[in-house]
Design an enzyme around this catalytic site. Structure first.
Site: not given
Ligand code: NAD
Ligand code: MG
Length: 341
Positions: A25, A83, A108, A134, A191, A252
């Site tokens: 989340y 990731d 991703h 997000g 990416d 400019s």
């Molecule tokens: P984030 O770091 O914001 O959130 C990760 C969430 O995962 C945490 O809030 C927590 O709820 C949970 N978490 C963290 N550590 C954990 C653990 N050890 N075990 C279980 N749950 C855990 O991550 P994000 O940036 O939202 O990225 C999530 C995915 O989305 C990744 O694959 C990323 O590449 C992809 N993505 C992110 C973005 C972006 O803008 N942030 C954009 C496109 C794709």
């Molecule tokens: Mg990207």
């Protein structure tokens, strides 16, 4: 020409007929869970025990369960943990509880592309990757708009994986803007390349060098900050709206001429060779290995580099300046300055 899909190309009722577990989340997780919920999808958020996000998700009216419980009930599991922890969460909590015919979704392709997660053949493996942070994905949805996304299918076990992926993208609001078809390999490699060479790595280094050059020449840090950092957003907005041509049209003639004669002096053909070397490290998996190996060891290199980045003089100047002016938009979960990390 790439294939682009819009609202009319996707059937929302497919995802509305499934139970979706959103694992994590954070930045993406909250946006996926809330957008899907508001699109009439049955969503449960799966979080590890003691997660600090549990309260937040519950406050926003979402059902929150343990990862194991959420996964065991789900037809679609979207993995949105960082990731570097996905492979462990997958092995320990997702795989043992996953229904045989459940679809696995990613935002991703990292863990699939580099083989850190290897699901069995019975699962659809899909990607819906919004091309924006997000918090923007959520804000745009609430405003009746959408952030574009790219979608991919790595394994089509059900024969309906594409329709399912497009349906999910529609529930996210992405098909309001447009959704482009890609593959896990293309998305992952491009990416990583984009963020390393241009968007994050390239731009950060460019700003720091620009700032250092002006400071070392005796100019005021605050003025240097405005010239090499603050205005970047205004320039990028123009590029986003109408490409480099609109940016040059709006600047400019002096700026435009300087762009043509000095840009190539700063960013020389050698830089492109360096970019190719970075791409090669991405393609052969050595960047992924370096990242994951460091994470496995407790992230010593990552944490050292983060500290180094935060201590660059432009960060202090920017921090003070932004406090003195009223232009910044803040995200509720971001604290400016390093103390809160
Ligand atoms: P984030 O770091 O914001 O959130 C990760 C969430 O995962 C945490 O809030 C927590 O709820 C949970 N978490 C963290 N550590 C954990 C653990 N050890 N075990 C279980 N749950 C855990 O991550 P994000 O940036 O939202 O990225 C999530 C995915 O989305 C990744 O694959 C990323 O590449 C992809 N993505 C992110 C973005 C972006 O803008 N942030 C954009 C496109 C794709
Ligand atoms: Mg990207």
């Amino acid at each position: 020409m790439a294939e682009i899909y819009y609202d009319d190309d996707a059937d929302l009722s497919i995802i509305q007929g499934k139970k979706v577990a959103i694992i994590g989340y954070g930045s993406q997780g909250h946006a996926h869970a809330l957008n899907l919920r508001d699109s009439g999808v049955d969503v449960v958020v799966g979080l590890r025990e003691g997660s600090s996000s549990a309260e937040k998700a519950a406050e926003q009216g979402l059902a929150v369960k343990s990862i194991a419980q959420a996964v065991s009930e789900a037809d679609v599991v979207m993995i949105l943990t960082p990731d570097q922890v996905q492979r462990t969460v997958y092995a320990e909590e997702i795989a043992p509880n996953l229904k045989d015919e459940a679809a696995l979704f990613f935002a991703h392709g990292f863990n699939i592309r580099f083989g850190y997660i290897e699901p069995t053949d019975s699962h659809d493996i899909c990607m819906v990757a919004p091309k924006g942070p997000g918090h923007t994905v959520r804000r745009q949805y609430e405003e009746g708009r959408g952030v574009p996304a790219i979608v991919a299918v790595e394994n089509d076990a059900s024969g309906q994986a594409w329709d399912l992926a497009l349906s999910y993208a529609k529930a996210m609001g992405a098909t309001r803007a447009g959704v482009v078809k890609t593959t896990f390999t293309e998305e992952t490699e491009t990416d990583l390349f984009g963020e390393q060479t241009v968007l994050c790595g390239g731009v950060s280094q460019l700003i720091q060098y620009g700032f250092e050059t002006l400071i070392e020449a005796g100019y005021q840090p605050e003025i240097a900050y405005f010239e090499v950092c603050h205005e970047l957003k205004l320039i990028v907005d123009l590029i986003n709206e109408g490409g480099l041509t609109k940016q040059r049209w709006s600047c400019s003639d002096t700026a435009e001429y300087g762009d043509y004669v000095s840009g190539p002096r700063v960013i020389t053909p050698e830089v492109k060779e360096n970019m190719k070397a970075v791409l090669a490290d991405i393609q052969d998996g050595s960047f992924a290995k370096r990242f994951i190996d460091d994470q496995e060891a407790g992230a010593p290199e990552f944490l050292k580099l983060r500290k180094q980045g935060e201590s660059h003089p432009i960060e202090k100047t920017g921090h003070e300046l932004r406090k003195s002016f009223g232009w910044t938009d803040r995200d509720s979960d971001y604290t400016d300055g390093s103390a809160a990390r």
